[in-house]
Write a protein that holds these residues in place. Structure first.
Motif, PDB file in Angstrom:
ATOM      1  N   ALA A 164      42.628  37.002  51.069  1.00 44.27           N
ATOM      2  CA  ALA A 164      41.339  37.498  51.565  1.00 44.27           C
ATOM      3  C   ALA A 164      41.107  38.939  51.119  1.00 44.27           C
ATOM      4  CB  ALA A 164      41.271  37.385  53.086  1.00 44.27           C
ATOM      5  N   ARG A 165      42.146  39.775  51.207  1.00 47.99           N
ATOM      6  CA  ARG A 165      41.993  41.172  50.788  1.00 47.99           C
ATOM      7  C   ARG A 165      41.719  41.272  49.290  1.00 47.99           C
ATOM      8  NH1 ARG A 165      46.312  41.896  54.491  1.00 47.99           N
ATOM      9  NH2 ARG A 165      47.836  41.988  52.777  1.00 47.99           N
ATOM     10  N   SER A 166      42.384  40.428  48.521  1.00 50.10           N
ATOM     11  CA  SER A 166      42.176  40.442  47.071  1.00 50.10           C
ATOM     12  C   SER A 166      40.752  40.024  46.709  1.00 50.10           C
ATOM     13  CB  SER A 166      43.190  39.511  46.400  1.00 50.10           C
ATOM     14  OG  SER A 166      42.963  39.435  45.013  1.00 50.10           O
ATOM     15  N   VAL A 167      40.268  38.949  47.333  1.00 50.58           N
ATOM     16  CA  VAL A 167      38.902  38.484  47.066  1.00 50.58           C
ATOM     17  C   VAL A 167      37.897  39.526  47.530  1.00 50.58           C
ATOM     18  CG1 VAL A 167      37.180  36.718  47.633  1.00 50.58           C
ATOM     19  CG2 VAL A 167      39.539  36.047  47.154  1.00 50.58           C
ATOM     20  N   ALA A 168      38.121  40.118  48.702  1.00 49.20           N
ATOM     21  CA  ALA A 168      37.193  41.122  49.233  1.00 49.20           C
ATOM     22  C   ALA A 168      37.117  42.334  48.309  1.00 49.20           C
ATOM     23  CB  ALA A 168      37.616  41.545  50.635  1.00 49.20           C
ATOM     24  N   ALA A 169      38.257  42.763  47.781  1.00 49.99           N
ATOM     25  CA  ALA A 169      38.257  43.931  46.899  1.00 49.99           C
ATOM     26  C   ALA A 169      37.498  43.645  45.610  1.00 49.99           C
ATOM     27  CB  ALA A 169      39.693  44.339  46.586  1.00 49.99           C
ATOM     28  N   ALA A 170      37.748  42.487  45.007  1.00 52.86           N
ATOM     29  CA  ALA A 170      37.101  42.160  43.735  1.00 52.86           C
ATOM     30  C   ALA A 170      35.610  41.896  43.923  1.00 52.86           C
ATOM     31  CB  ALA A 170      37.787  40.946  43.112  1.00 52.86           C
ATOM     32  N   ALA A 171      35.264  41.079  44.927  1.00 55.69           N
ATOM     33  CA  ALA A 171      33.851  40.768  45.154  1.00 55.69           C
ATOM     34  C   ALA A 171      33.101  42.008  45.627  1.00 55.69           C
ATOM     35  CB  ALA A 171      33.719  39.642  46.180  1.00 55.69           C
ATOM     36  N   GLY A 172      33.734  42.817  46.484  1.00 55.74           N
ATOM     37  CA  GLY A 172      33.079  44.022  46.971  1.00 55.74           C
ATOM     38  C   GLY A 172      32.790  45.013  45.859  1.00 55.74           C
ATOM     39  N   ALA A 173      33.720  45.137  44.901  1.00 59.22           N
ATOM     40  CA  ALA A 173      33.496  46.054  43.780  1.00 59.22           C
ATOM     41  C   ALA A 173      32.317  45.592  42.934  1.00 59.22           C
ATOM     42  CB  ALA A 173      34.761  46.148  42.929  1.00 59.22           C
ATOM     43  N   LEU A 174      32.235  44.283  42.683  1.00 57.57           N
ATOM     44  CA  LEU A 174      31.097  43.754  41.930  1.00 57.57           C
ATOM     45  C   LEU A 174      29.794  43.969  42.692  1.00 57.57           C
ATOM     46  CD1 LEU A 174      32.409  40.354  40.506  1.00 57.57           C
ATOM     47  CD2 LEU A 174      31.605  42.316  39.176  1.00 57.57           C
ATOM     48  N   ALA A 175      29.817  43.687  44.001  1.00 57.06           N
ATOM     49  CA  ALA A 175      28.603  43.838  44.807  1.00 57.06           C
ATOM     50  C   ALA A 175      28.118  45.277  44.810  1.00 57.06           C
ATOM     51  CB  ALA A 175      28.858  43.357  46.230  1.00 57.06           C
ATOM     52  N   GLU A 176      29.036  46.225  44.979  1.00 57.63           N
ATOM     53  CA  GLU A 176      28.656  47.640  44.991  1.00 57.63           C
ATOM     54  C   GLU A 176      28.081  48.071  43.640  1.00 57.63           C
ATOM     55  OE1 GLU A 176      29.247  50.605  47.617  1.00 57.63           O
ATOM     56  OE2 GLU A 176      28.256  48.738  48.180  1.00 57.63           O
ATOM     57  N   ARG A 177      28.680  47.559  42.552  1.00 54.88           N
ATOM     58  CA  ARG A 177      28.184  47.944  41.219  1.00 54.88           C
ATOM     59  C   ARG A 177      26.771  47.415  40.995  1.00 54.88           C
ATOM     60  NH1 ARG A 177      28.960  45.814  35.906  1.00 54.88           N
ATOM     61  NH2 ARG A 177      30.620  44.380  36.513  1.00 54.88           N
ATOM     62  N   PHE A 178      26.506  46.185  41.432  1.00 52.22           N
ATOM     63  CA  PHE A 178      25.185  45.607  41.201  1.00 52.22           C
ATOM     64  C   PHE A 178      24.155  46.110  42.204  1.00 52.22           C
ATOM     65  CE2 PHE A 178      27.171  43.136  38.120  1.00 52.22           C
ATOM     66  CZ  PHE A 178      26.201  42.448  37.381  1.00 52.22           C
ATOM     67  N   ALA A 179      24.607  46.542  43.376  1.00 52.68           N
ATOM     68  CA  ALA A 179      23.672  47.070  44.371  1.00 52.68           C
ATOM     69  C   ALA A 179      23.213  48.475  44.024  1.00 52.68           C
ATOM     70  CB  ALA A 179      24.313  47.061  45.755  1.00 52.68           C
ATOM     71  N   ALA A 180      24.028  49.206  43.278  1.00 52.21           N
ATOM     72  CA  ALA A 180      23.667  50.583  42.926  1.00 52.21           C
ATOM     73  C   ALA A 180      22.431  50.599  42.042  1.00 52.21           C
ATOM     74  CB  ALA A 180      24.834  51.259  42.209  1.00 52.21           C
ATOM     75  N   PRO A 181      21.532  51.545  42.237  1.00 56.22           N
ATOM     76  CA  PRO A 181      20.339  51.620  41.378  1.00 56.22           C
ATOM     77  C   PRO A 181      20.747  51.748  39.914  1.00 56.22           C
ATOM     78  CG  PRO A 181      20.150  53.124  43.240  1.00 56.22           C
ATOM     79  CD  PRO A 181      21.565  52.610  43.243  1.00 56.22           C
ATOM     80  N   PRO A 182      20.086  50.996  39.022  1.00 50.82           N
ATOM     81  CA  PRO A 182      20.450  51.075  37.604  1.00 50.82           C
ATOM     82  C   PRO A 182      20.179  52.461  37.042  1.00 50.82           C
ATOM     83  CG  PRO A 182      18.403  49.861  37.898  1.00 50.82           C
ATOM     84  CD  PRO A 182      18.955  50.101  39.273  1.00 50.82           C
ATOM     85  N   GLY A 183      20.961  52.831  36.037  1.00 49.42           N
ATOM     86  CA  GLY A 183      20.794  54.143  35.417  1.00 49.42           C
ATOM     87  C   GLY A 183      19.447  54.301  34.753  1.00 49.42           C
ATOM     88  N   ARG A 184      18.910  53.217  34.241  1.00 47.58           N
ATOM     89  CA  ARG A 184      17.570  53.259  33.656  1.00 47.58           C
ATOM     90  C   ARG A 184      16.860  51.976  34.037  1.00 47.58           C
ATOM     91  NH1 ARG A 184      18.682  52.354  27.169  1.00 47.58           N
ATOM     92  NH2 ARG A 184      19.879  50.407  27.350  1.00 47.58           N
ATOM     93  N   ALA A 185      15.580  52.047  34.072  1.00 42.80           N
ATOM     94  CA  ALA A 185      14.795  50.899  34.514  1.00 42.80           C
ATOM     95  C   ALA A 185      15.008  49.715  33.586  1.00 42.80           C
ATOM     96  CB  ALA A 185      13.308  51.268  34.559  1.00 42.80           C
TER      97      ALA A 185
END
Length: 325
Positions: free
Chosen positions: A176-197
């Motif tokens: 569970a910790r392994s899946v949470a770390a990997a999925a959470g990192a992807l989610a945070e990267r995609f949730a962040a506003p893109p550098g350019r439109a």
């Protein structure tokens, strides 16, 4: 090495030929589905709990309008799997390499093509980028590497659970910790506003907005059967523009869309009982009862009388209608 099929290979896959029963399979999510293309419905749901995470997958064979609310305090990160065409989640278009992340707490709407499969991880909000997302509004973009990474993470987690015993708590916690770390990192990267439109798609955006305005008008008149002409007046669009927009977004024209929604609402009324078939048909503007029965059977794979008999033959499930604001 071929990518595993997470839905077909999952030991806990639940299959259904009833769209309402299928919608109830996702425990903890409020859902309401409408079938937009004719034919017998077939759906499969996988939902596995893993240490506070949810591994979720869904496969359907008809074009659907899915309305649902992810629980507050959670996010879902998901990818389509070999879709037959693009899906539209909110204002985001999901093509084959897309990955989407959505924070819960408010209704979302997913318009699917035929033969659609989506897999994902539902988890507590993993960080500030996800927490800043507007509830119910997905953020998505094409990223083939991230898409493959989430599919592989999902399949590997299900595979591990298939051989881990329920009493192996330490191993399950580590997984569970392994899946949470990997999925959470992807989610945070995609949730962040893109550098350019991202590149704008003005024509698609306008057509999707027109379809959304049409849907809003239909929803504002739940006990009526709006016509295409009324949709044109309500949205300010001509028939040709409305037709092109619906075909581009949904793959069907507005008249077929309206008829599909009326058939879905008639079916919902039949399943509530105790009205007769003729009463329900008239309520939704079907004045030729033989044609109504034929269209109903083409859409759902059974006659309206068979739906009524099937529901009367067993206790109706206790499921209050979802509130989608």
């Amino acid at each position: 090495m071929p990518t595993p099929d997470p839905v077909r290979d999952a030991p806990s896959a639940i299959r259904s030929n009833d769209i309402d029963e299928h919608a109830l399979r996702l425990v903890g999510w409020r859902q309401d589905y409408s079938q937009l293309t004719p034919g017998r419905f077939e759906g499969t749901v996988v939902q596995v709990e893993l240490g506070g995470l949810g591994l979720v997958a869904e496969r359907t064979n008809q074009r659907l309008r899915e309305r649902f609310t992810v629980p507050d305090g959670e996010v879902v990160i998901a990818v389509p799997v070999s879709p037959s065409g693009p899906a539209h989640w909110g204002d985001s278009r999901l093509d084959g390499d897309a990955l989407a992340v959505c924070r819960g707490g408010a209704p979302s709407e997913l318009l699917t093509p035929r033969d659609f499969e989506i897999v994902g991880v539902a988890m507590p909000v993993p960080g500030p980028a996800c927490d800043a997302l507007p509830p119910g509004v997905p953020r998505a973009r094409a990223d083939a590497d991230a898409h493959r990474a989430l599919r592989r993470l999902f399949a590997d987690a299900l595979g591990a659970l298939a051989w881990l015993g329920p009493a192996e708590h330490d191993a399950r916690d580590r997984l569970a910790r392994s899946v949470a770390a990997a999925a959470g990192a992807l989610a945070e990267r995609f949730a962040a506003p893109p550098g350019r439109a991202a590149p704008a798609l003005p024509a698609l955006s306008r057509r999707l907005a027109l379809v959304r305005r049409s849907e809003a008008f239909v929803d504002e008149h739940p006990d009526a059967a709006p016509t295409v002409a009324e949709l044109c007046r309500a949205t300010g669009a001509c028939r040709r523009t409305l037709q092109a927009s619906f075909v581009d977004v949904l793959g069907i024209g507005p008249s077929r869309y309206l008829r599909a929604l009326r058939l879905n609402r008639a079916r919902a009324d039949l399943k509530r009982g105790p009205a007769s078939v003729s009463e329900v048909a008239a309520r939704w503007g079907f004045w030729h009862f033989g044609r109504f029965a034929s269209d109903y059977r083409a859409m759902f794979g059974e006659r309206p009388s068979e739906t009524l008999e099937r529901i009367r033959g067993r206790a109706a499930p206790r499921c209050p209608p979802a509130d989608f604001g």
